[in-house]
Design a protein around this motif. Structure first.
Motif, PDB file in Angstrom:
ATOM      1  N   VAL A   1      51.476 118.768  55.642  1.00  0.00           N
ATOM      2  CA  VAL A   1      51.621 120.218  55.481  1.00  0.00           C
ATOM      3  C   VAL A   1      50.954 120.917  56.662  1.00  0.00           C
ATOM      4  O   VAL A   1      51.531 121.826  57.271  1.00  0.00           O
ATOM      5  N   TRP A   2      49.748 120.487  56.997  1.00  0.00           N
ATOM      6  CA  TRP A   2      49.003 121.101  58.093  1.00  0.00           C
ATOM      7  C   TRP A   2      49.766 121.001  59.404  1.00  0.00           C
ATOM      8  O   TRP A   2      49.749 121.935  60.214  1.00  0.00           O
ATOM      9  N   ALA A   3      50.442 119.890  59.627  1.00  0.00           N
ATOM     10  CA  ALA A   3      51.197 119.715  60.873  1.00  0.00           C
ATOM     11  C   ALA A   3      52.235 120.827  61.037  1.00  0.00           C
ATOM     12  O   ALA A   3      52.466 121.316  62.147  1.00  0.00           O
ATOM     13  N   LEU A   4      52.847 121.255  59.940  1.00  0.00           N
ATOM     14  CA  LEU A   4      53.817 122.351  59.979  1.00  0.00           C
ATOM     15  C   LEU A   4      53.117 123.695  60.150  1.00  0.00           C
ATOM     16  O   LEU A   4      53.571 124.546  60.906  1.00  0.00           O
ATOM     17  N   TRP A   5      52.037 123.894  59.446  1.00  0.00           N
ATOM     18  CA  TRP A   5      51.320 125.163  59.525  1.00  0.00           C
ATOM     19  C   TRP A   5      50.726 125.391  60.911  1.00  0.00           C
ATOM     20  O   TRP A   5      50.801 126.490  61.449  1.00  0.00           O
ATOM     21  N   SER A   6      50.119 124.367  61.479  1.00  0.00           N
ATOM     22  CA  SER A   6      49.393 124.550  62.738  1.00  0.00           C
ATOM     23  C   SER A   6      50.306 124.556  63.963  1.00  0.00           C
ATOM     24  O   SER A   6      49.848 124.875  65.062  1.00  0.00           O
TER      25      SER A   6
ATOM     26  N   THR B   1      53.044 126.661  65.212  1.00  0.00           N
ATOM     27  CA  THR B   1      53.728 127.916  64.906  1.00  0.00           C
ATOM     28  C   THR B   1      55.200 127.921  65.312  1.00  0.00           C
ATOM     29  O   THR B   1      55.953 128.750  64.817  1.00  0.00           O
ATOM     30  N   SER B   2      55.620 126.974  66.155  1.00  0.00           N
ATOM     31  CA  SER B   2      57.045 126.901  66.490  1.00  0.00           C
ATOM     32  C   SER B   2      57.879 126.481  65.278  1.00  0.00           C
ATOM     33  O   SER B   2      59.089 126.718  65.245  1.00  0.00           O
ATOM     34  N   THR B   3      57.233 125.883  64.253  1.00  0.00           N
ATOM     35  CA  THR B   3      57.966 125.476  63.043  1.00  0.00           C
ATOM     36  C   THR B   3      58.080 126.603  62.014  1.00  0.00           C
ATOM     37  O   THR B   3      58.874 126.501  61.083  1.00  0.00           O
ATOM     38  N   TRP B   4      57.293 127.662  62.153  1.00  0.00           N
ATOM     39  CA  TRP B   4      57.284 128.705  61.130  1.00  0.00           C
ATOM     40  C   TRP B   4      58.674 129.260  60.822  1.00  0.00           C
ATOM     41  O   TRP B   4      59.013 129.428  59.649  1.00  0.00           O
ATOM     42  N   PRO B   5      59.519 129.535  61.823  1.00  0.00           N
ATOM     43  CA  PRO B   5      60.860 130.040  61.494  1.00  0.00           C
ATOM     44  C   PRO B   5      61.719 129.014  60.738  1.00  0.00           C
ATOM     45  O   PRO B   5      62.664 129.395  60.050  1.00  0.00           O
ATOM     46  N   GLN B   6      61.366 127.733  60.826  1.00  0.00           N
ATOM     47  CA  GLN B   6      62.119 126.702  60.106  1.00  0.00           C
ATOM     48  C   GLN B   6      61.869 126.760  58.609  1.00  0.00           C
ATOM     49  O   GLN B   6      62.756 126.438  57.823  1.00  0.00           O
ATOM     50  N   TRP B   7      60.663 127.135  58.207  1.00  0.00           N
ATOM     51  CA  TRP B   7      60.363 127.136  56.783  1.00  0.00           C
ATOM     52  C   TRP B   7      60.162 128.532  56.186  1.00  0.00           C
ATOM     53  O   TRP B   7      60.187 128.677  54.960  1.00  0.00           O
ATOM     54  N   ASP B   8      59.979 129.546  57.005  1.00  0.00           N
ATOM     55  CA  ASP B   8      59.799 130.906  56.480  1.00  0.00           C
ATOM     56  C   ASP B   8      60.942 131.796  56.963  1.00  0.00           C
ATOM     57  O   ASP B   8      60.999 132.158  58.137  1.00  0.00           O
ATOM     58  N   PRO B   9      61.873 132.160  56.059  1.00  0.00           N
ATOM     59  CA  PRO B   9      63.039 132.933  56.474  1.00  0.00           C
ATOM     60  C   PRO B   9      62.712 134.341  56.983  1.00  0.00           C
ATOM     61  O   PRO B   9      63.548 134.961  57.635  1.00  0.00           O
ATOM     62  N   SER B  10      61.516 134.828  56.734  1.00  0.00           N
ATOM     63  CA  SER B  10      61.163 136.165  57.217  1.00  0.00           C
ATOM     64  C   SER B  10      60.615 136.138  58.644  1.00  0.00           C
ATOM     65  O   SER B  10      60.445 137.179  59.265  1.00  0.00           O
ATOM     66  N   VAL B  11      60.352 134.948  59.175  1.00  0.00           N
ATOM     67  CA  VAL B  11      59.784 134.817  60.518  1.00  0.00           C
ATOM     68  C   VAL B  11      60.878 134.384  61.498  1.00  0.00           C
ATOM     69  O   VAL B  11      61.540 133.381  61.293  1.00  0.00           O
ATOM     70  N   GLU B  12      61.024 135.161  62.571  1.00  0.00           N
ATOM     71  CA  GLU B  12      61.992 134.808  63.611  1.00  0.00           C
ATOM     72  C   GLU B  12      61.335 134.077  64.776  1.00  0.00           C
ATOM     73  O   GLU B  12      61.921 133.183  65.362  1.00  0.00           O
ATOM     74  N   ARG B  13      60.086 134.461  65.098  1.00  0.00           N
ATOM     75  CA  ARG B  13      59.398 133.859  66.241  1.00  0.00           C
ATOM     76  C   ARG B  13      57.908 134.152  66.142  1.00  0.00           C
ATOM     77  O   ARG B  13      57.516 135.226  65.682  1.00  0.00           O
ATOM     78  N   VAL B  14      57.115 133.211  66.620  1.00  0.00           N
ATOM     79  CA  VAL B  14      55.664 133.387  66.661  1.00  0.00           C
ATOM     80  C   VAL B  14      55.176 132.981  68.043  1.00  0.00           C
ATOM     81  O   VAL B  14      55.535 131.915  68.549  1.00  0.00           O
ATOM     82  N   VAL B  15      54.365 133.847  68.637  1.00  0.00           N
ATOM     83  CA  VAL B  15      53.750 133.545  69.928  1.00  0.00           C
ATOM     84  C   VAL B  15      52.237 133.643  69.744  1.00  0.00           C
ATOM     85  O   VAL B  15      51.725 134.702  69.365  1.00  0.00           O
ATOM     86  N   LEU B  16      51.544 132.534  69.976  1.00  0.00           N
ATOM     87  CA  LEU B  16      50.081 132.527  69.915  1.00  0.00           C
ATOM     88  C   LEU B  16      49.519 132.766  71.310  1.00  0.00           C
ATOM     89  O   LEU B  16      50.082 132.291  72.299  1.00  0.00           O
ATOM     90  N   ASP B  17      48.392 133.456  71.374  1.00  0.00           N
ATOM     91  CA  ASP B  17      47.727 133.736  72.638  1.00  0.00           C
ATOM     92  C   ASP B  17      46.712 132.658  73.000  1.00  0.00           C
ATOM     93  O   ASP B  17      45.938 132.833  73.940  1.00  0.00           O
ATOM     94  N   GLY B  18      46.710 131.562  72.275  1.00  0.00           N
ATOM     95  CA  GLY B  18      45.773 130.467  72.522  1.00  0.00           C
ATOM     96  C   GLY B  18      46.007 129.376  71.505  1.00  0.00           C
ATOM     97  O   GLY B  18      47.035 129.364  70.816  1.00  0.00           O
TER      98      GLY B  18
ATOM     99  N   PRO C   1      58.859 132.471  47.694  1.00  0.00           N
ATOM    100  CA  PRO C   1      59.255 131.256  46.958  1.00  0.00           C
ATOM    101  C   PRO C   1      60.131 130.322  47.798  1.00  0.00           C
ATOM    102  O   PRO C   1      59.911 129.112  47.819  1.00  0.00           O
ATOM    103  N   GLN C   2      61.078 130.891  48.521  1.00  0.00           N
ATOM    104  CA  GLN C   2      61.953 130.080  49.371  1.00  0.00           C
ATOM    105  C   GLN C   2      61.160 129.430  50.504  1.00  0.00           C
ATOM    106  O   GLN C   2      61.367 128.262  50.838  1.00  0.00           O
ATOM    107  N   ALA C   3      60.252 130.185  51.116  1.00  0.00           N
ATOM    108  CA  ALA C   3      59.433 129.651  52.210  1.00  0.00           C
ATOM    109  C   ALA C   3      58.616 128.456  51.731  1.00  0.00           C
ATOM    110  O   ALA C   3      58.546 127.430  52.415  1.00  0.00           O
TER     111      ALA C   3
END
Length: 144
Positions: A18-23, A25-42, A122-124
């Motif tokens: 689970v942590w591998a997916l959470w940590s 952030t490029s996977t977030w759009p794969q499992w959370d339909p409300s997220v299109e893209r995530v950019v971390l600053d570090g 729920p879907q996410a």
């Protein structure tokens, strides 16, 4: 005003899967339909900031306000006068893990915005569980 919502799910995957997916952030759009893209600053660690592009064209800055590898992270988004905190926790069980996601929304209109924020929760969570279990199965095939 404040809004709170909790989702939980059990999975046969380990907290590490689970942590591998959470940590990552490029996977977030794969499992959370409300997220299109995530950019971390570090790196994915306490205090790191980033920008989340959400469905509907909303871009929200966020900060990782809690990070405990293989156990928990909490991100905080500020959208106008609203503060949205999404606390993600995973705990090992005898059969895998229990995942809990708590969302709080504070500020003017929180009771109206909150249900929109958690509409896909729920879907996410279901999709996160499916992906974690697929990773666990793939890892088992490789090692077994």
């Amino acid at each position: 005003m404040a809004f709170a919502h909790t989702e939980t799910a059990s999975t046969s995957a380990s907290p590490e899967h689970v942590w591998a997916l959470w940590s990552d952030t490029s996977t977030w759009p794969q499992w959370d339909p409300s997220v299109e893209r995530v950019v971390l600053d570090g790196p994915f660690r306490l205090g790191t900031t980033g920008t989340m592009s959400l469905s509907g064209g909303v871009r929200a800055p966020f900060t990782l306000v809690e990070v405990s590898p293989d156990a928990r992270y909490c991100d905080e988004l500020v959208v106008g006068e609203l503060c949205i905190r999404i606390d993600h926790r995973v705990e090992a069980t005898g059969q895998g893990a229990e995942i809990t996601v708590e969302t709080t929304v504070e500020g003017p209109g929180a009771d109206d915005v909150g249900p929109m924020v958690v509409a896909h929760a729920p879907q996410a969570l279901r999709t996160l569980v499916e992906l974690a279990q697929a990773r666990a199965a793939a890892a088992q095939r490789v090692s077994g």
